[in-house]
Design a protein around this motif. Structure first.
Motif, mmCIF file in Angstrom:
data_model
loop_
_atom_site.group_PDB
_atom_site.id
_atom_site.type_symbol
_atom_site.label_atom_id
_atom_site.label_comp_id
_atom_site.label_asym_id
_atom_site.label_seq_id
_atom_site.Cartn_x
_atom_site.Cartn_y
_atom_site.Cartn_z
ATOM 1 N N GLY A 38 0.793 -1.231 0.000
ATOM 2 C CA GLY A 38 0.000 0.000 0.000
ATOM 3 C C GLY A 38 0.821 1.274 0.000
ATOM 4 N N TRP A 39 0.167 2.361 0.370
ATOM 5 C CA TRP A 39 0.757 3.699 0.255
ATOM 6 C C TRP A 39 1.960 3.915 1.169
ATOM 7 N N ILE A 40 2.086 3.134 2.215
ATOM 8 C CA ILE A 40 3.195 3.301 3.159
ATOM 9 C C ILE A 40 4.555 3.191 2.460
ATOM 10 N N MET A 41 4.587 2.464 1.322
ATOM 11 C CA MET A 41 5.863 2.222 0.644
ATOM 12 C C MET A 41 6.385 3.437 -0.116
ATOM 13 N N ILE A 42 5.594 4.506 -0.132
ATOM 14 C CA ILE A 42 6.111 5.735 -0.735
ATOM 15 C C ILE A 42 7.276 6.281 0.088
ATOM 16 N N ILE A 43 7.309 5.974 1.377
ATOM 17 C CA ILE A 43 8.369 6.470 2.272
ATOM 18 C C ILE A 43 9.736 5.905 1.894
ATOM 19 N N PRO A 44 9.903 4.555 1.795
ATOM 20 C CA PRO A 44 11.219 4.042 1.402
ATOM 21 C C PRO A 44 11.638 4.441 -0.014
ATOM 22 N N ILE A 45 10.662 4.598 -0.920
ATOM 23 C CA ILE A 45 10.994 5.021 -2.290
ATOM 24 C C ILE A 45 11.590 6.430 -2.280
ATOM 25 N N PHE A 189 12.215 -7.633 1.010
ATOM 26 C CA PHE A 189 11.627 -6.880 -0.097
ATOM 27 C C PHE A 189 11.941 -5.399 0.034
ATOM 28 N N LEU A 190 11.851 -4.878 1.255
ATOM 29 C CA LEU A 190 12.126 -3.471 1.509
ATOM 30 C C LEU A 190 13.563 -3.112 1.128
ATOM 31 N N ILE A 191 14.499 -3.981 1.506
ATOM 32 C CA ILE A 191 15.907 -3.749 1.186
ATOM 33 C C ILE A 191 16.124 -3.818 -0.322
ATOM 34 N N GLY A 192 15.462 -4.804 -0.967
ATOM 35 C CA GLY A 192 15.569 -4.929 -2.418
ATOM 36 C C GLY A 192 15.040 -3.701 -3.135
ATOM 37 N N LEU A 193 13.909 -3.193 -2.658
ATOM 38 C CA LEU A 193 13.296 -2.001 -3.255
ATOM 39 C C LEU A 193 14.228 -0.801 -3.160
ATOM 40 N N MET A 194 14.785 -0.585 -1.970
ATOM 41 C CA MET A 194 15.655 0.580 -1.771
ATOM 42 C C MET A 194 17.016 0.380 -2.423
ATOM 43 N N GLY A 195 17.458 -0.870 -2.515
ATOM 44 C CA GLY A 195 18.738 -1.136 -3.159
ATOM 45 C C GLY A 195 18.706 -0.839 -4.648
ATOM 46 N N TRP A 196 17.553 -1.085 -5.273
ATOM 47 C CA TRP A 196 17.422 -0.867 -6.720
ATOM 48 C C TRP A 196 16.708 0.429 -7.067
ATOM 49 N N MET A 197 16.431 1.250 -6.078
ATOM 50 C CA MET A 197 15.711 2.498 -6.318
ATOM 51 C C MET A 197 16.663 3.683 -6.203
ATOM 52 N N PRO A 198 16.855 4.534 -7.204
ATOM 53 C CA PRO A 198 16.352 4.347 -8.567
ATOM 54 C C PRO A 198 17.149 3.300 -9.343
ATOM 55 N N THR A 199 18.412 3.071 -8.938
ATOM 56 C CA THR A 199 19.229 1.998 -9.493
ATOM 57 C C THR A 199 20.424 1.803 -8.570
ATOM 58 N N THR A 200 21.322 0.882 -8.905
ATOM 59 C CA THR A 200 22.466 0.616 -8.038
ATOM 60 C C THR A 200 23.485 1.757 -8.121
ATOM 61 N N VAL A 201 24.216 1.972 -7.036
ATOM 62 C CA VAL A 201 25.120 3.120 -6.941
ATOM 63 C C VAL A 201 26.274 3.023 -7.930
ATOM 64 N N GLU A 202 26.732 1.809 -8.254
ATOM 65 C CA GLU A 202 27.871 1.713 -9.178
ATOM 66 C C GLU A 202 27.533 2.217 -10.576
ATOM 67 N N ALA A 203 26.235 2.376 -10.866
ATOM 68 C CA ALA A 203 25.825 2.925 -12.167
ATOM 69 C C ALA A 203 26.103 4.426 -12.261
ATOM 70 N N SER A 204 26.589 5.041 -11.184
ATOM 71 C CA SER A 204 26.939 6.466 -11.232
ATOM 72 C C SER A 204 28.026 6.732 -12.271
ATOM 73 N N SER A 205 28.896 5.759 -12.498
ATOM 74 C CA SER A 205 29.952 5.942 -13.507
ATOM 75 C C SER A 205 29.371 5.962 -14.925
ATOM 76 N N TRP A 206 28.194 5.361 -15.119
ATOM 77 C CA TRP A 206 27.563 5.339 -16.435
ATOM 78 C C TRP A 206 27.211 6.767 -16.866
ATOM 79 N N VAL A 207 26.629 7.538 -15.933
ATOM 80 C CA VAL A 207 26.254 8.916 -16.247
ATOM 81 C C VAL A 207 27.499 9.730 -16.586
ATOM 82 N N SER A 208 28.576 9.436 -15.877
ATOM 83 C CA SER A 208 29.850 10.115 -16.119
ATOM 84 C C SER A 208 30.340 9.879 -17.551
#
Length: 417
Positions: A38-45, A189-208
């Motif tokens: 439900g709506w509570i998951m807007i917080i971790p996102i 599930f909560l950890i998985g959601l936050m781990g992939w939200m918006p994506t993984t941190v190592e993808a920061s080099s992609w934007v670079s």
């Protein structure tokens, strides 16, 4: 108006980031979060998007000021940093890409009701088609095509979300009890959601890396403020889309006692079927195209980025970074990644979830370390003081490292013990 024109001209890396990020983390995890909890998951996102923001912003900042990629920055901090990132990349590159193509192939078969064609055949077709697009079109084609794809997707999701809200909350099943969040399954599930939200941190080099490619096509480099503005637009878009998907899941599924599949393809197909039940059968093709476009654009951006990252890492490790950055080597990298990942997808199809679990585990555990490495880059002497992040952003980065560190350790304990 001039600021808007400047934004449109610079639009590229942030847009590619948005396209890459709105794959499984949004289509599957955000929708599932709303459907189950439900709506509570807007917080971790929101928390995940806020606490991870500095690490992606640092990639844009470091590259704009120094004209170097984040990966070059790791090398400049010490060879150990570069080797660490190379090992992490090697683990994730040959699993996540294979999984993305497999999920996209499955969506294509299920959503468009294709029969007598195997999953591996469709996946092979996608590998060939996307590889050809990347090799022939290069960065410029990727950027232009994704401007249309992401624009269409954004409009489609606005319309779909509006229709879902207009129809109202799905009828709650008799005897419905909310799914607990703070049991083992909920925490994972909560950890998985936050781990992939918006994506993984190592993808920061992609934007670079995309930033540097963008400047090559423009033949000029935008000001730091312009680069950050363009990235912020893409980043905010990913957050808005996550909330759209959460809303759709919450309004159509929450409280219905629907048993949700644990497999991405089957779950996505469930979502599309439920949309048509809730909105009308006329919406099927509209929603199916949106779902497929989400995953197709993610495959294309991830494939492009991993090819560029691989070349950058190999060049820096063997002290030939500029020699490897040409059209021929990029084409070779794209093809090698396609061949290897197709072999992985075909050979380990039955065990793909275990392979993805390994890559996910590695990404989660190292996230605070990559975040710290990015912070070290932007606080180094390579950036003049006036170009370094402001104090509030540095403080947010430290909180982000603590936030990611806590969940990484907790995830490590849950998985191993």
């Amino acid at each position: 108006m001039s600021n808007f024109k400047t934004l449109l001209r610079n639009l590229g890396p942030g847009l590619l980031f948005a396209s890459m990020a709105i794959g499984t983390s949004h289509l599957v995890l955000s929708t599932k979060a709303g459907a189950q909890y439900g709506w509570i998951m807007i917080i971790p996102i929101v928390l995940a998007n806020v606490f991870k923001y500095p690490f992606f912003e640092f990639g844009v900042r470091y590259t704009n000021v120094t004209n170097k990629t984040l990966i070059e920055g790791y090398r400049n901090r010490g060879k150990g940093y570069l080797w660490f990132y190379a090992i992490i990349t090697s683990i994730t590159t040959f699993t996540i890409l294979a999984a993305l193509y497999t999920v996209t192939a499955g969506l294509f078969i299920n959503l468009f009701k294709i029969s007598n064609v195997s999953l591996s055949t469709v996946a092979l077709g996608l590998f060939i088609f996307i590889s050809a697009l990347l090799i022939v079109g290069k960065y410029r084609f990727l950027e232009i095509s994704l401007k249309y794809v992401v624009s269409i997707l954004f409009v489609a999701l606005i319309v779909t979300t509006a229709l879902v809200i207009f129809r109202g909350q799905a009828t709650q099943a008799a005897g419905f009890t909310p799914t607990p969040i703070f049991n083992e399954a909920g925490i994972l599930f909560l950890i998985g959601l936050m781990g992939w939200m918006p994506t993984t941190v190592e993808a920061s080099s992609w934007v670079s890396l995309w930033s540097i490619e963008k400047w090559k096509t423009q033949k000029q480099k935008p000001a730091l403020s312009e680069s950050l503005q363009e990235f912020n637009v893409g980043y905010i878009m990913t957050g808005i889309l996550a909330i759209f998907f959460l809303t759709i899941g919450c309004m159509t599924l929450y409280g219905t006692n629907t048993i949700l599949s644990s497999k991405s393809v089957a779950f996505a197909n469930q979502i599309v079927e439920l949309f048509t039940t809730h909105i009308g059968s006329w919406a099927y093709i509209f929603i199916a195209v949106s779902a497929f476009a989400t995953m197709f654009s993610t495959c294309m951006t991830a494939h492009d980025a991993t090819a560029r990252v691989s070349l950058d890492i190999i060049g820096l490790l063997f002290k030939k970074p500029k020699d490897l950055k040409n059209k021929t080597n990029f084409a070779i990298a794209v093809l090698v990644l396609a061949i290897v990942n197709f072999i992985v997808a075909a050979a380990f199809g039955a065990n793909m979830l275990q392979l993805v679990a390994l890559a996910t585990f590695v990404s989660f555990v190292v996230a605070p370390i990559i975040g710290f490495m990015n912070l070290k880059n932007v606080l180094s002497n390579e950036l003049p003081d006036e170009k370094k992040p402001r104090k509030w952003l540095q403080i947010l980065a430290y909180f982000g490292i603590l936030f990611l560190g806590f969940f990484s350790i907790y995830y490590f304990i849950l998985v191993l013990f």
